[in-house]
Scaffold this motif. Structure first.
Motif: not given
Length: 309
Positions: A72-87
């Motif tokens: 699901n692109i919405m769920k995947a985007t949330l995970v990727r944004l969280d990962d980007y924000e951590r880094k």
């Protein structure tokens, strides 16, 4: 060929071969290995670009799109944004929060999305005005959810659902041609389906309850013919006809004189017609389920036909 010309020819060929190998090596270095091409996107532009392209899809007519991994692109985007924000702490915060809010609203998490939009609106970024507008729209969504429906009387409950449907329809008209129209249609559809489910669950308590359910399903299918859930509604409608047939067979002994085979047969044929409509649709996940229901219903019909002879 004399010795010196041969030497010149030999070195010329060697030089050409060397240039070819260097060029080939350079081309190979520009082609990333397979595992690298499919690695999760770490750049914010990559994340937002793919997400924005798919976030505008009509989620009333079509399921939420999947990304290249099938998620699901919405769920995947949330995970990727969280990962980007951590880094990347503190970088492009307004863009991250805005797109996170966008993904959340598409997942119908309106309260969380509105809160994030308000945070973006409080900043001085370029997305502030758009975020404020989106937050206001979602606040209107939430007001409809907050409406209480009386549960002490079934008719008052249905009337309360009808009021919510009217409210969602008002937002559909207001946001025509925007993704918020699609979201409002999704919510209106959910209320329409809930109304039919309520009548079906309470049909024994309602006067002419069975007829009310039949009318409810007919209206649901007519109104939401363009919905991504239409195949499911057709199957559910068919299931209700099968339930009516089984109820009739339980009430009247198929081997007795009181059993009217024409009434029973009408219920079964109505169910088979609805199941067949789904079974004839290619590319829908409900097709196989419909085929199984057709076989089961035909077996039930054959059994009762033999008993009634």
């Amino acid at each position: 060929m004399s010795f010196f010309p041969f030497i010149r020819w030999f070195w010329a060929q060697t030089l050409i071969a060397s240039i070819f190998l260097v060029s080939l090596s350079a081309c190979s270095s520009r082609t990333p290995p397979a595992e690298q091409r499919y690695a999760p996107a770490g750049d914010l532009l990559d994340i937002v670009k793919d997400f924005q392209r798919l976030a505008k899809e009509d989620t009333y007519r079509f399921p939420i799109p999947k990304d290249i991994t099938g998620v699901n692109i919405m769920k995947a985007t949330l995970v990727r944004l969280d990962d980007y924000e951590r880094k990347n702490r503190g970088q492009f915060t307004d863009i991250v929060q805005y797109n996170r809010a966008l993904a959340l609203e598409r997942l119908r998490e309106y309260e969380q999305a509105a809160e994030l939009y308000r945070k973006v609106a409080e900043g001085d970024g370029r997305l502030g005005r758009e975020a404020a507008k989106n937050a206001e729209i979602l606040d209107n969504f939430l007001r409809i959810f907050e409406r209480t429906i009386p549960g002490d009387d079934p008719f008052k409950y249905i009337a309360g659902l009808d009021e919510k449907v009217a409210a969602w329809n008002g937002l559909i008209q207001k946001h025509q041609g925007t993704p918020y129209e699609f979201l409002a249609r999704v919510e209106e559809e959910r209320i329409d389906r809930a109304k039919v489910a309520f009548v079906e669950a309470n049909r024994a308590r309602l006067k002419e309850g069975d007829q009310l359910v039949l009318v409810g399903y007919s209206q649901l299918i007519t109104k939401h013919r363009s919905s991504k859930n239409i195949q499911r509604y057709l199957l559910d409608f068919g299931d209700f006809y099968v339930r009516l047939a089984k109820d009739y067979a339980s009430q009247y002994d198929p081997e007795g004189l009181a059993f009217d085979f024409k009434i029973f047969d009408q219920f079964v044929k109505s169910a088979l017609k609805l199941y067949s409509e789904v079974a004839q649709q290619d590319g829908v996940v409900e097709k196989l389920e419909a085929q199984g229901k057709i076989e089961a219903t035909r077996g039930f019909l054959e059994k009762l036909t033999r008993l009634n002879r």
